[in-house]
Design an enzyme around this catalytic site. Structure first.
Site, short mmCIF file in Angstrom:
data_model
loop_
_atom_site.label_atom_id
_atom_site.label_comp_id
_atom_site.label_asym_id
_atom_site.label_seq_id
_atom_site.Cartn_x
_atom_site.Cartn_y
_atom_site.Cartn_z
N THR A 96 54.49 11.91 18.77
CA THR A 96 54.89 10.99 19.83
C THR A 96 54.58 11.63 21.17
O THR A 96 55.24 12.58 21.59
CB THR A 96 56.39 10.66 19.73
N LYS A 171 54.81 2.85 19.74
CA LYS A 171 55.85 3.86 19.52
C LYS A 171 56.78 3.97 20.72
O LYS A 171 58.01 4.09 20.57
CB LYS A 171 55.20 5.22 19.23
N LYS A 239 62.85 12.69 25.94
CA LYS A 239 61.40 12.79 26.14
C LYS A 239 60.74 11.42 25.99
O LYS A 239 59.90 11.03 26.82
CB LYS A 239 60.81 13.76 25.13
#
Length: 296
Positions: A96, A171, A239
């Site tokens: 990711t 994502k 994040k």
């Protein structure tokens, strides 16, 4: 020659690699810290000496590491992945990372002569073990088709999201929704506790109405049990919300609720809960409100 190389044997990567082995793929693995390779060596699975060594010995390399900087390091370091690529090598980037980082990695792989598939996964350690991650594949249609059987060994389902970069965008979409929902759920539970409601009763109401969903059911149970073992840590959720906000700024999409959710996760990190499960975002909220999460 091995069918597939796998780089990154962390909490997510290791079970994904085992699923490839269970599906019958001839596997070659590599991790920056050797101790994570040991169980694979004990099982008779070959290990690579470096990312370059892996790339030189396989046709497909799957890569899942912690962040964009780690992806860049694996690609460009001395004896990195790029140095071992040729026209027959496909790199499946499953970490990711941000959209710009994905596109930069795709360009580097292409310039080195390889083929790039953008295929991050949605899910946590449990689905990684069970092979039920949601694969978010994107890239050239023929390249995605070629690696589809490998993705299916790790994911159920695999979703074709379109051109390169759209897997990353998907994502970020699902993880910003996850973070927003977890932040709102934590706030609601703290509100209820401040008003004298107990956790089990609130969970019963949630589970029997329009908001019933696996996220609230599973995370509610963990909070009630005081279980903050990391399935998906606060640090990672912070994040990913930051990456979503960066991308939103680039394309002009307003994300006011996501910005607020990120600040809640930021506060949890500041209080030392970054390595705990994302549910630990509730600890900061409960402390601020001066309420106990334990039943009295």
């Amino acid at each position: 020659m091995a069918d597939v190389g796998f780089i990154g044997l962390g909490a997510m990567g290791a079970p994904m690699a085992w699923n490839l082995d269970d599906a019958g793929f001839d596997l070659l693995v590599y991790n920056r810290s050797d101790d994570r390779e040991d169980p694979f060596e004990s099982a008779g699975i070959e290990t690579g000496a470096s990312p370059r060594d892996v790339a030189e010995r396989v046709d497909v390399v799957c890569l899942i590491v912690s962040n964009g900087a780690a992806v860049e390091a694996v690609l460009e370091q001395d004896d990195g992945l790029l140095a071992g690529l040729d026209e027959g090598t496909t790199v499946v980037q499953m970490s990711t990372i941000g959209y710009d980082e994905t596109m930069a990695a795709a360009e580097m792989v292409s310039e080195a002569g390889g083929t790039f598939v953008d295929a991050p996964v949605s899910g946590t350690v449990g689905p990684a073990r069970e092979g039920t991650l949601v694969g978010l594949a994107s890239g050239e249609e023929s390249a995605v088709e070629d690696v589809w059987p490998m993705l299916e060994a790790m994911c159920e389902p695999v979703v074709n999201c379109g051109e390169t970069g759209q897997g990353t965008n998907m994502k970020l979409f699902i993880n910003l929704l996850l973070g927003d929902a977890m932040g709102a759920f934590a706030e609601a539970l703290v509100f209820g506790r401040k008003n004298g409601l107990d956790l089990d009763t609130m969970q019963t109401v949630v589970d029997n109405g329009a908001l019933d969903c696996p996220l609230f059911a599973g995370k509610g149970e963990l909070i009630a049990d005081g279980d903050y073992e990391p399935r998906f840590p606060v640090d990672y959720q912070f994040k990913d919300l930051s990456l979503a906000l960066d991308r939103a700024g680039d394309v002009g999409a307003p994300l006011s609720q996501t910005a607020a959710a990120r600040e809640s996760f930021s506060a949890a990190r500041a209080q030392g809960h970054g390595s705990e499960d994302m549910t630990a975002v509730i600890k900061h909220l409960a402390e601020t409100a001066d309420v106990s999460l334990a039943e009295e």
